[in-house]
Motif scaffolding. Structure first.
Motif, short mmCIF file in Angstrom:
data_model
loop_
_atom_site.label_atom_id
_atom_site.label_comp_id
_atom_site.label_asym_id
_atom_site.label_seq_id
_atom_site.Cartn_x
_atom_site.Cartn_y
_atom_site.Cartn_z
N ALA A 25 0.69 -1.13 0.03
CA ALA A 25 0.04 0.04 -0.01
C ALA A 25 0.94 1.37 -0.03
CB ALA A 25 -1.03 -0.04 1.14
N ILE A 26 0.44 2.45 -0.76
CA ILE A 26 0.63 3.55 -0.59
C ILE A 26 -0.10 4.11 0.57
CG2 ILE A 26 0.86 5.76 -1.29
CD1 ILE A 26 1.11 4.73 -4.21
N GLN A 27 0.72 4.36 1.71
CA GLN A 27 0.02 4.66 3.23
C GLN A 27 -0.47 6.05 3.22
OE1 GLN A 27 -1.06 2.44 5.10
NE2 GLN A 27 0.27 0.69 4.57
N TYR A 28 0.69 7.05 2.89
CA TYR A 28 0.32 8.51 3.26
C TYR A 28 -0.02 9.32 1.73
CZ TYR A 28 1.61 7.50 7.89
OH TYR A 28 1.78 6.99 9.14
N GLY A 29 -0.93 10.29 1.91
CA GLY A 29 -1.06 11.21 0.82
C GLY A 29 -2.70 11.51 0.86
N ALA A 30 -2.71 12.71 0.99
CA ALA A 30 -4.21 13.07 0.86
C ALA A 30 -4.65 13.35 -0.43
CB ALA A 30 -4.33 14.52 1.56
N ARG A 31 -5.81 13.47 -0.94
CA ARG A 31 -6.26 13.63 -2.30
C ARG A 31 -5.64 15.11 -2.63
NH1 ARG A 31 -12.36 13.39 -4.31
NH2 ARG A 31 -11.96 13.75 -6.64
N SER A 32 -4.79 14.86 -3.46
CA SER A 32 -4.03 16.08 -4.04
C SER A 32 -3.45 15.84 -5.47
CB SER A 32 -3.10 16.63 -3.14
OG SER A 32 -2.06 15.92 -3.00
#
Length: 139
Positions: free
Chosen positions: A64-71
Motif C-alpha cells: 500500500a501507499i500509506q500516506y497522501g491526501a487527495r491532491s
C-alpha cells in the motif's frame, strides 16, 4: 495473490495469467489519531477483500501507499507507480482505496475502487461487475 507470495520462478511461470495489479491506497495524512488510522486501514482491508477474494489467481496485490491526501501530488505519485507497474508487465491497474481518490485516469490506473465522496463503501457486486467490464474492455 500478494506480491510476497511470488518468487522469481513462479513469476516467470504465472505472469501471463496475472495481468492485473492492485495498488492499495490508505490515504493517511499523519494527522489521524490511532483509532482513526485503524479505521482507515480496516476500510482499506474491506475494499481489498471485494477484489482479492473473487479474483484470486488473476491479480497481484502490491504494498500500500500509506500516506497522501487527495491532491495533485498524490495523483502524480500514483501515475508514476502505475506506469512502473505497467512497465513490469501488468495490463490492468486497479487502485483500491480507503478514501476518495482523483479519477482513475488522472492517476494512470484503469479502475479505482473505494468509498464515494460521501464515504459510502462500494458494494461487492458492483466492484465485481466493474472489474469484469474492465477485463472485457467495457469499462
Amino acid at each position: 495473490m500478494k506480491f510476497s507470495e511470488l518468487n522469481a520462478e513462479q513469476w516467470a511461470e504465472l505472469q501471463p495469467y496475472l495481468d492485473t495489479a492492485v495498488l492499495p491506497v490508505t490515504g493517511l495524512t499523519g494527522a489521524e489519531m490511532p483509532h482513526e488510522a485503524t479505521r482507515k486501514l480496516e476500510r482499506l482491508r474491506d475494499v481489498l477483500l471485494t477484489i482479492e477474494q473473487p479474483f484470486k489467481g488473476r491479480i497481484v496485490t502490491y504494498p500500500a501507499i500509506q500516506y497522501g491526501a487527495r491532491s495533485p501530488e498524490l495523483a502524480e505519485q500514483l501515475r508514476e507507480v502505475c506506469g512502473n507497474l505497467r512497465t513490469a508487465g501488468f495490463t490492468y491497474i486497479i487502485l483500491a482505496s480507503a478514501v476518495p481518490l482523483p479519477p482513475a485516469e488522472a492517476c494512470g490506473a484503469d479502475l479505482s475502487v473505494g468509498p464515494d465522496e460521501d464515504g459510502e463503501s462500494p458494494e461487492p457486486g458492483a466492484v465485481s461487475e466493474s472489474v469484469r467490464k474492465l477485463w472485457l474492455g467495457r469499462a
